[in-house]
Design a protein around this motif. Structure first.
Motif, PDB file in Angstrom:
ATOM      1  N   ASP A 177       1.057  -1.056  -0.087  1.00 52.14           N
ATOM      2  CA  ASP A 177       0.457   0.103  -0.047  1.00 52.14           C
ATOM      3  C   ASP A 177       1.135   1.517  -0.073  1.00 52.14           C
ATOM      4  N   PRO A 178       0.586   1.993  -0.576  1.00 56.11           N
ATOM      5  CA  PRO A 178       1.403   2.876  -0.850  1.00 56.11           C
ATOM      6  C   PRO A 178       1.601   4.391   1.101  1.00 56.11           C
ATOM      7  N   ILE A 179       1.476   3.921   1.964  1.00 56.28           N
ATOM      8  CA  ILE A 179       0.979   4.403   2.570  1.00 56.28           C
ATOM      9  C   ILE A 179       2.441   4.031   4.222  1.00 56.28           C
ATOM     10  N   LEU A 180       3.468   4.908   4.594  1.00 57.59           N
ATOM     11  CA  LEU A 180       4.298   5.133   5.721  1.00 57.59           C
ATOM     12  C   LEU A 180       4.075   5.286   7.009  1.00 57.59           C
ATOM     13  N   PRO A 181       4.817   4.534   7.041  1.00 52.96           N
ATOM     14  CA  PRO A 181       4.841   4.754   9.613  1.00 52.96           C
ATOM     15  C   PRO A 181       4.809   6.249   9.921  1.00 52.96           C
ATOM     16  N   VAL A 182       4.139   7.091  10.298  1.00 50.97           N
ATOM     17  CA  VAL A 182       3.960   8.355  11.227  1.00 50.97           C
ATOM     18  C   VAL A 182       5.147   7.779  12.206  1.00 50.97           C
ATOM     19  N   LEU A 183       6.291   8.294  12.507  1.00 49.76           N
ATOM     20  CA  LEU A 183       7.377   8.255  14.177  1.00 49.76           C
ATOM     21  C   LEU A 183       7.430   9.372  14.329  1.00 49.76           C
ATOM     22  N   ASP A 184       7.721   8.542  15.825  1.00 47.45           N
ATOM     23  CA  ASP A 184       7.543   9.617  17.225  1.00 47.45           C
ATOM     24  C   ASP A 184       9.533   9.971  16.988  1.00 47.45           C
ATOM     25  N   GLN A 185       9.462  11.108  17.871  1.00 51.89           N
ATOM     26  CA  GLN A 185      11.132  11.243  17.759  1.00 51.89           C
ATOM     27  C   GLN A 185      11.898  10.533  18.627  1.00 51.89           C
ATOM     28  N   ASP A 186      11.776   9.625  18.287  1.00 49.38           N
ATOM     29  CA  ASP A 186      12.246   8.407  19.018  1.00 49.38           C
ATOM     30  C   ASP A 186      12.567   7.339  17.516  1.00 49.38           C
ATOM     31  N   ASN A 188       9.879   5.370  16.604  1.00 48.91           N
ATOM     32  CA  ASN A 188       9.235   4.629  16.588  1.00 48.91           C
ATOM     33  C   ASN A 188       7.746   4.547  15.687  1.00 48.91           C
ATOM     34  N   GLN A 189       7.088   4.169  15.362  1.00 56.56           N
ATOM     35  CA  GLN A 189       6.090   4.316  15.461  1.00 56.56           C
ATOM     36  C   GLN A 189       5.066   5.486  15.558  1.00 56.56           C
ATOM     37  N   LEU A 190       4.014   6.026  15.668  1.00 55.38           N
ATOM     38  CA  LEU A 190       3.260   7.071  16.462  1.00 55.38           C
ATOM     39  C   LEU A 190       2.277   5.622  17.197  1.00 55.38           C
ATOM     40  N   VAL A 191       2.353   6.071  18.054  1.00 57.52           N
ATOM     41  CA  VAL A 191       0.841   5.556  19.053  1.00 57.52           C
ATOM     42  C   VAL A 191       0.339   6.335  19.806  1.00 57.52           C
ATOM     43  N   VAL A 192      -0.618   6.213  19.717  1.00 60.01           N
ATOM     44  CA  VAL A 192      -1.711   7.629  20.128  1.00 60.01           C
ATOM     45  C   VAL A 192      -2.407   6.586  21.018  1.00 60.01           C
ATOM     46  N   GLN A 193      -3.313   7.905  22.010  1.00 63.32           N
ATOM     47  CA  GLN A 193      -4.441   6.352  23.088  1.00 63.32           C
ATOM     48  C   GLN A 193      -5.630   7.515  22.108  1.00 63.32           C
ATOM     49  N   PRO A 195      -9.287   8.937  23.303  1.00 64.72           N
ATOM     50  CA  PRO A 195      -9.990   9.329  24.256  1.00 64.72           C
ATOM     51  C   PRO A 195     -11.212   8.274  25.278  1.00 64.72           C
ATOM     52  N   ILE A 196     -11.396   8.620  25.822  1.00 65.84           N
ATOM     53  CA  ILE A 196     -12.813   7.551  26.817  1.00 65.84           C
ATOM     54  C   ILE A 196     -12.677   6.489  27.038  1.00 65.84           C
ATOM     55  N   PHE A 197     -12.205   4.979  26.425  1.00 67.05           N
ATOM     56  CA  PHE A 197     -12.040   4.113  26.530  1.00 67.05           C
ATOM     57  C   PHE A 197     -11.718   3.652  27.474  1.00 67.05           C
ATOM     58  N   ASP A 198     -11.937   2.547  28.185  1.00 58.86           N
ATOM     59  CA  ASP A 198     -11.371   1.994  29.512  1.00 58.86           C
ATOM     60  C   ASP A 198     -11.939   0.626  29.231  1.00 58.86           C
ATOM     61  N   PRO A 199     -10.942  -0.760  29.116  1.00 60.31           N
ATOM     62  CA  PRO A 199      -9.235   0.139  28.849  1.00 60.31           C
ATOM     63  C   PRO A 199      -8.836   0.120  27.861  1.00 60.31           C
ATOM     64  N   PRO A 200      -8.005   0.859  27.701  1.00 64.22           N
ATOM     65  CA  PRO A 200      -7.434   1.970  26.922  1.00 64.22           C
ATOM     66  C   PRO A 200      -7.529   1.409  25.163  1.00 64.22           C
ATOM     67  N   VAL A 201      -8.122   2.058  24.455  1.00 63.34           N
ATOM     68  CA  VAL A 201      -7.917   1.506  23.334  1.00 63.34           C
ATOM     69  C   VAL A 201      -6.724   2.939  22.185  1.00 63.34           C
ATOM     70  N   HIS A 202      -5.596   2.104  21.801  1.00 72.47           N
ATOM     71  CA  HIS A 202      -4.118   3.134  21.035  1.00 72.47           C
ATOM     72  C   HIS A 202      -4.579   3.076  19.811  1.00 72.47           C
ATOM     73  N   VAL A 203      -4.237   3.481  19.067  1.00 70.27           N
ATOM     74  CA  VAL A 203      -4.091   3.793  17.522  1.00 70.27           C
ATOM     75  C   VAL A 203      -2.986   3.850  16.869  1.00 70.27           C
ATOM     76  N   THR A 204      -2.037   3.524  16.256  1.00 66.53           N
ATOM     77  CA  THR A 204      -0.650   3.595  15.371  1.00 66.53           C
ATOM     78  C   THR A 204      -1.307   4.248  13.843  1.00 66.53           C
ATOM     79  N   VAL A 205      -0.142   5.260  13.999  1.00 72.39           N
ATOM     80  CA  VAL A 205      -1.032   6.236  13.136  1.00 72.39           C
ATOM     81  C   VAL A 205      -0.322   6.022  11.747  1.00 72.39           C
TER      82      VAL A 205
END
Length: 473
Positions: A177-186, A188-193, A195-205
């Motif tokens: 697919d023509p997609i590339l991972p968005v990286l964080d400062q370290d 690594n692929q960016l992971v974002v939590q 809101p709302i969910f318990d237990p937490p739900v995360h997404v990679t970007v």
């Protein structure tokens, strides 16, 4: 993985093909498509016109040979120069028209029909979204787009031997697919939590480059999530009502959280249909945390939100039970000091108060500019939703009409039809499209020539369908 690492076998002289393959700009520029065809026509066909798959599988000897082909290199250099100019330049209609160009518009949609190599769409809603951000790229409009990655797509079907349609379960292989991972400062692929969910739900970007526009895509099918949460974005338009609500929480609220994490503060948010409408709630939270009242935060959101409605039938609108809304939002609203009734009222249709929380109603009430997608649809939408503005006559209901257009470069047959336009409109017609009365010249083309071309292209389409069916048999 960056683009260069993905194509280690590409000779340095033509290494720009990797960057070109990962920007969907190539898909609506005939000369760029032709460049990939020139590498190896059979491989282009077998890759189903996916340059990333083709470049990955092409033998080294073919790539080395083409990197020494003078005719290919001359075309390659010209196309890469055009590509760089059109995808990095800040110039365009927007900068020529508006003095202030440091603002950003965020466009949210559940689906995007960009190209078959990136299956994030089901139908017209996605095609409109895809054409919209392509046109934004061409015009230099400062847009970022937000959506979801569906690990199993929408609906896959085949025709059985008895002639009946059969649904198929299919996990998509995203490696080409023509997609590339968005990286964080370290790095690594960016992971974002989300809101709302318990237990937490995360997404990679992830990100897809569409000319000058970046499309950020969230994925829930990751190890950090529990099985029920991983399945939130298995399919476009989850059929289970609770999972559909969770999907829309991720799209709207999670999407705003991703932009915030990336440091993107949009001046305007454009909501394409009601699926991402909960973005307004996450934006409201930011205002309330900055000590705005609920009313002030709501007014600020309304003043900076555009909403496009599509569905002309009440049955096609997402409606969630009040009990389900309480289950997911009561704690979140309590933390903000908001009475949950205030939120539920924003999504309550006054013409059917017991139906549940209506996402279209919520989007209409949290936006200041609303548009239907044709003149007739505007009339239908004003009648459908007139109860939200009981003080107004039906023809005064504030839902405008903007007739759906198409991205011309995507849908125009690149060879024969373009030659026909060159013949009757002149070779420079592409640069003169916005001149007053220009398209009146279309009437100069004889009907018989248009009809002959139409029939011939239809025959080619039927031949292609027959060939695909023959291959499957």
């Amino acid at each position: 993985m960056n683009v260069k690492e993905h194509f280690p076998n590409l000779p340095e002289r033509i290494s720009g093909l990797g960057r070109l393959a990962y920007n969907l700009w190539w898909s609506w520029n005939p000369s760029a498509r032709q460049l990939f065809r020139m590498l190896d026509l059979q491989s282009w066909r077998e890759s189903e016109h996916n340059p990333i798959r083709m470049l990955t599988l092409l033998p080294d000897e073919i790539l080395k040979k083409i990197a020494e082909d003078a005719a290919f290199l001359k075309r390659y250099d010209a196309i890469m120069e055009c590509f760089e100019q059109q995808t990095t330049s800040g110039q365009g209609w927007f900068s020529d028209t508006f003095v202030e160009t440091d603002k950003t518009i965020a466009y949210f949609s559940a689906e995007y029909g960009l190209h078959s190599s990136l299956p994030l769409y089901a139908g017209g809603l996605g095609i409109l979204a895809g054409d919209y951000i392509k046109e934004c790229s061409d015009l230099g409009i400062p847009v970022v787009a937000v959506g979801l990655i569906y690990s199993r797509g929408y609906v896959w079907q085949r025709i059985a031997e008895n002639g009946m349609q059969q649904d198929m379960e299919k996990t998509l292989d995203r490696i080409h697919d023509p997609i590339l991972p968005v990286l964080d400062q370290d790095g690594n692929q960016l992971v974002v939590q989300v809101p709302i969910f318990d237990p937490p739900v995360h997404v990679t970007v992830w990100k897809a480059e569409v000319g000058r526009v970046t499309l950020y895509l969230m994925e829930t099918d990751i190890d950090a999530n529990q099985p029920w949460d991983r399945a939130i974005a298995h399919h476009l338009y989850a059929t289970n009502p609770e999972q559909r609500l969770r999907q829309e929480i991720v799209l709207g609220m999670g999407g705003m959280r991703v932009l915030q994490t990336l440091g993107i503060q949009p001046s305007i948010v454009h909501i394409n249909e009601g699926h991402p409408a909960l973005a307004a709630l996450e934006r409201m939270r930011s205002g309330i945390e900055n000590r705005q009242s609920f009313g002030d935060a709501l007014r600020e959101i309304q003043e900076t939100t555009v909403f496009t409605t599509h569905t002309p039938l009440p049955a096609g609108t997402d409606i969630f039970s009040f009990q389900l809304m309480e289950k997911y939002f009561s704690h979140y609203l309590n933390q903000m000091g908001i009475d949950s009734k205030k939120l539920l009222q924003l999504g309550t249709n006054p013409q059917d108060t017991g139906a549940g929380f209506n996402m279209t109603v919520f989007a209409l009430r949290t936006s200041s500019y609303r548009n239907a997608v044709s003149k007739r649809h505007g009339e239908v939408a004003r009648k459908m939703w007139s109860g939200i503005w009981p003080e107004k006559q039906e023809n005064e209901v504030p839902i405008q009409a903007i007739t759906n257009g198409v991205h011309l470069s995507t849908w125009l047959e690149p060879l024969r039809f373009q030659r026909l336009l060159d013949k009757y409109l002149g070779n420079e017609w592409v640069s003169k499209q916005d001149q007053p009365g220009f398209w009146d010249k279309i009437d100069q083309i004889p009907d018989r020539e248009l009809w002959h071309l139409h029939q011939d292209m239809k025959a080619r389409l039927i031949d292609e369908i027959n060939e695909r069916a023959r291959s499957r048999w």
